[in-house]
Design a protein around this motif. Structure first.
Motif, PDB file in Angstrom:
ATOM      1  N   GLU A   1       0.631  -0.938  -0.231  1.00  0.00           N
ATOM      2  CA  GLU A   1       0.195  -0.187  -0.009  1.00  0.00           C
ATOM      3  C   GLU A   1       0.982   1.101   0.025  1.00  0.00           C
ATOM      4  O   GLU A   1       1.949   1.036   0.687  1.00  0.00           O
ATOM      5  CB  GLU A   1      -0.702  -0.307   1.219  1.00  0.00           C
ATOM      6  N   LYS A   2       0.850   1.949  -1.040  1.00  0.00           N
ATOM      7  CA  LYS A   2       1.416   3.382  -0.500  1.00  0.00           C
ATOM      8  C   LYS A   2       1.289   4.380   0.556  1.00  0.00           C
ATOM      9  O   LYS A   2      -0.302   4.151   1.037  1.00  0.00           O
ATOM     10  CB  LYS A   2       0.855   4.545  -1.903  1.00  0.00           C
ATOM     11  N   GLN A   3       2.323   5.113   0.600  1.00  0.00           N
ATOM     12  CA  GLN A   3       2.271   6.084   2.042  1.00  0.00           C
ATOM     13  C   GLN A   3       1.194   7.433   1.626  1.00  0.00           C
ATOM     14  O   GLN A   3       0.910   7.116   0.433  1.00  0.00           O
ATOM     15  CB  GLN A   3       3.221   6.210   2.121  1.00  0.00           C
ATOM     16  N   VAL A   4       0.898   7.714   2.793  1.00  0.00           N
ATOM     17  CA  VAL A   4      -0.016   8.273   2.217  1.00  0.00           C
ATOM     18  C   VAL A   4       0.910  10.087   3.196  1.00  0.00           C
ATOM     19  O   VAL A   4       0.680  10.132   4.603  1.00  0.00           O
ATOM     20  CB  VAL A   4      -1.664   8.838   3.454  1.00  0.00           C
ATOM     21  N   VAL A   5       0.719  11.427   2.834  1.00  0.00           N
ATOM     22  CA  VAL A   5       1.270  12.355   3.648  1.00  0.00           C
ATOM     23  C   VAL A   5      -0.403  13.213   2.917  1.00  0.00           C
ATOM     24  O   VAL A   5      -0.523  13.647   1.760  1.00  0.00           O
ATOM     25  CB  VAL A   5       1.896  13.355   2.646  1.00  0.00           C
TER      26      VAL A   5
ATOM     27  N   GLU B   1       6.227  12.046  -6.292  1.00  0.00           N
ATOM     28  CA  GLU B   1       6.619  11.803  -7.465  1.00  0.00           C
ATOM     29  C   GLU B   1       7.325  10.624  -7.168  1.00  0.00           C
ATOM     30  O   GLU B   1       7.858   9.776  -7.290  1.00  0.00           O
ATOM     31  CB  GLU B   1       7.799  12.901  -7.247  1.00  0.00           C
ATOM     32  N   ASN B   2       7.775  10.710  -4.878  1.00  0.00           N
ATOM     33  CA  ASN B   2       8.792   9.334  -4.782  1.00  0.00           C
ATOM     34  C   ASN B   2       7.311   8.126  -4.329  1.00  0.00           C
ATOM     35  O   ASN B   2       7.507   7.585  -3.318  1.00  0.00           O
ATOM     36  CB  ASN B   2       9.295  10.143  -2.969  1.00  0.00           C
ATOM     37  N   GLY B   3       6.116   8.670  -5.365  1.00  0.00           N
ATOM     38  CA  GLY B   3       5.253   7.341  -4.766  1.00  0.00           C
ATOM     39  C   GLY B   3       3.892   7.514  -3.481  1.00  0.00           C
ATOM     40  O   GLY B   3       2.894   6.108  -3.331  1.00  0.00           O
ATOM     41  N   TYR B   4       4.323   9.071  -2.736  1.00  0.00           N
ATOM     42  CA  TYR B   4       3.206   8.478  -1.796  1.00  0.00           C
ATOM     43  C   TYR B   4       1.661   9.561  -2.478  1.00  0.00           C
ATOM     44  O   TYR B   4       2.024   9.979  -3.266  1.00  0.00           O
ATOM     45  CB  TYR B   4       3.645   9.923  -1.400  1.00  0.00           C
TER      46      TYR B   4
ATOM     47  N   VAL C   1      -0.166   8.787  -8.939  1.00  0.00           N
ATOM     48  CA  VAL C   1      -0.803   8.374  -7.463  1.00  0.00           C
ATOM     49  C   VAL C   1      -1.899   8.615  -6.961  1.00  0.00           C
ATOM     50  O   VAL C   1      -2.510  10.084  -8.310  1.00  0.00           O
ATOM     51  CB  VAL C   1       0.133   9.817  -6.804  1.00  0.00           C
ATOM     52  N   ASP C   2      -2.755   9.018  -6.060  1.00  0.00           N
ATOM     53  CA  ASP C   2      -3.853   9.568  -6.080  1.00  0.00           C
ATOM     54  C   ASP C   2      -4.207  10.358  -4.975  1.00  0.00           C
ATOM     55  O   ASP C   2      -2.931  10.775  -4.570  1.00  0.00           O
ATOM     56  CB  ASP C   2      -4.573   8.275  -5.262  1.00  0.00           C
TER      57      ASP C   2
ATOM     58  N   GLY D   1      -7.008   5.582   4.583  1.00  0.00           N
ATOM     59  CA  GLY D   1      -6.869   4.535   6.046  1.00  0.00           C
ATOM     60  C   GLY D   1      -6.026   5.259   6.323  1.00  0.00           C
ATOM     61  O   GLY D   1      -5.181   4.605   8.004  1.00  0.00           O
ATOM     62  N   ARG D   2      -5.470   6.524   6.218  1.00  0.00           N
ATOM     63  CA  ARG D   2      -3.742   6.346   7.215  1.00  0.00           C
ATOM     64  C   ARG D   2      -3.218   7.817   6.803  1.00  0.00           C
ATOM     65  O   ARG D   2      -3.763   7.761   5.109  1.00  0.00           O
ATOM     66  CB  ARG D   2      -2.651   4.872   6.997  1.00  0.00           C
ATOM     67  N   ILE D   3      -2.335   7.952   7.552  1.00  0.00           N
ATOM     68  CA  ILE D   3      -1.616   9.566   7.866  1.00  0.00           C
ATOM     69  C   ILE D   3      -0.257   9.225   7.348  1.00  0.00           C
ATOM     70  O   ILE D   3      -0.095   9.270   9.232  1.00  0.00           O
ATOM     71  CB  ILE D   3      -2.353  10.471   7.831  1.00  0.00           C
ATOM     72  N   ASP D   4       0.668   8.818   6.808  1.00  0.00           N
ATOM     73  CA  ASP D   4       2.148   8.620   7.721  1.00  0.00           C
ATOM     74  C   ASP D   4       2.851   9.827   7.488  1.00  0.00           C
ATOM     75  O   ASP D   4       3.732   9.599   8.563  1.00  0.00           O
ATOM     76  CB  ASP D   4       3.083   8.119   6.150  1.00  0.00           C
ATOM     77  N   VAL D   5       2.767  11.170   6.608  1.00  0.00           N
ATOM     78  CA  VAL D   5       2.749  12.065   6.618  1.00  0.00           C
ATOM     79  C   VAL D   5       2.223  13.465   7.125  1.00  0.00           C
ATOM     80  O   VAL D   5       1.855  13.174   5.666  1.00  0.00           O
ATOM     81  CB  VAL D   5       4.696  12.220   6.121  1.00  0.00           C
TER      82      VAL D   5
END
Ligand code: NAP
Length: 246
Positions: free
Chosen positions: A3-7, A26-29, A54-55, A81-85
């Motif tokens: 799953e992609k990370q989310v910012v 650009e880094n896949g988030y 990306v979405d 469903g998530r916030i990583d940054v």
């Protein structure tokens, strides 16, 4: 597939915030962009980010209003469903000398820049705590460190962000959540475009590197602070200012 990370970038519709959001894309988030103005061209921003593969979720919300912030985070979690940054970037200026500064000029800048940072961080942190992972990057400014004539409201808000960042870094470190701030110098965006050419020339003359910085130069450091490359850095303030403060 992982799953992609989310910012989540507050004030990500233009300037430094947009460059930060693009860097993460650009880094896949996957990216959540918050903005406040009705003038924002939501469709073209969506297309620009989707082209990066990306979405994207765009959410209009005033970061100084707790109900709107709650709604921003609710929509973000519903979608991803998530916030990583979290990047607390939304900010304004209302510059004038102390003698002329109205109470509302002071309150507005503190409410958006400082209280907004508090509200969004408070709303996002529970999701990071649950995952025992998160990175928070707050936009301060060199004037939060040095002060600046005509910016007592703005400097106070940006100094407040430094104290806030260090405090939450201490509170959240044991949960594997890192919090850092960046302190940009003089960066070429809408915020500084209101200055006259004379003022810009004078400021540039005082910068050791003799030029303004670019939004991309801020985005690179903010990306680093949200990445594993900075895994042992928390509670720090990084000046990005061509040598203005040293
Ligand atoms: P900018 O070009 O003026 O963009 C400001 C961004 O903040 C826009 O996306 C705007 O959204 C958003 N915003 C404003 N009020 C908001 C609110 N109440 N709720 C949500 N979003 C809001 O600014 P910038 O130069 O990129 O600055 C970005 C950050 O870096 C700010 O925190 C600023 O203080 C800091 N900084 C800038 C410089 C510099 O020289 N430019 C130097 C040091 C620090 P809309 O597009 O919807 O209006």
């Amino acid at each position: 597939m992982e799953e992609k990370q989310v910012v989540l970038v507050t004030g990500g519709s233009r300037g430094i915030g947009k460059s930060i959001a693009l860097k993460y894309a650009e880094n896949g988030y996957n990216v959540i962009i918050n903005y406040v103005s009705d003038k924002t061209d939501v469709k073209s921003l969506e297309n620009e980010f989707k082209e990066k593969g990306v979405d994207i979720l765009l959410v209009k919300a005033d970061v100084s209003k707790s109900e709107e912030v709650e709604e921003l985070v609710k929509k973000s979690i519903e979608k991803f469903g998530r916030i990583d940054v979290l990047v607390n970037n939304a900010g304004i200026t209302r510059d004038t000398l102390l003698m002329r500064m109205k109470e509302e000029d002071f309150d507005k800048v503190i409410e958006i820049n400082l209280k907004g940072t508090f509200l969004v961080t408070k709303a996002v942190t529970p999701y990071m705590m649950k995952k025992r992972n998160g990175r928070i990057i707050n936009l301060s400014s060199v004037v939060g460190v040095t002060g600046n004539a005509g910016q007592s409201n703005y400097s106070a808000s940006k100094a407040g962000i430094i104290g806030f960042t260090k405090s939450i870094a201490k509170e959240l470190a044991s949960r594997n959540i890192r919090a850092n701030a960046v302190a940009p110098g003089f960066i070429d965006t809408d915020m500084t475009s209101v200055l006259s050419d004379d003022v810009k020339t004078n400021i540039n003359a005082q910068i050791p590197m003799k030029r303004m910085g670019t939004a991309d130069e801020i985005a690179n450091v903010v990306y680093f602070l949200g990445s594993e490359e900075s895994s042992y850095i928390t509670g720090q303030v990084i000046n990005i200012d061509g040598g203005m403060v040293m």
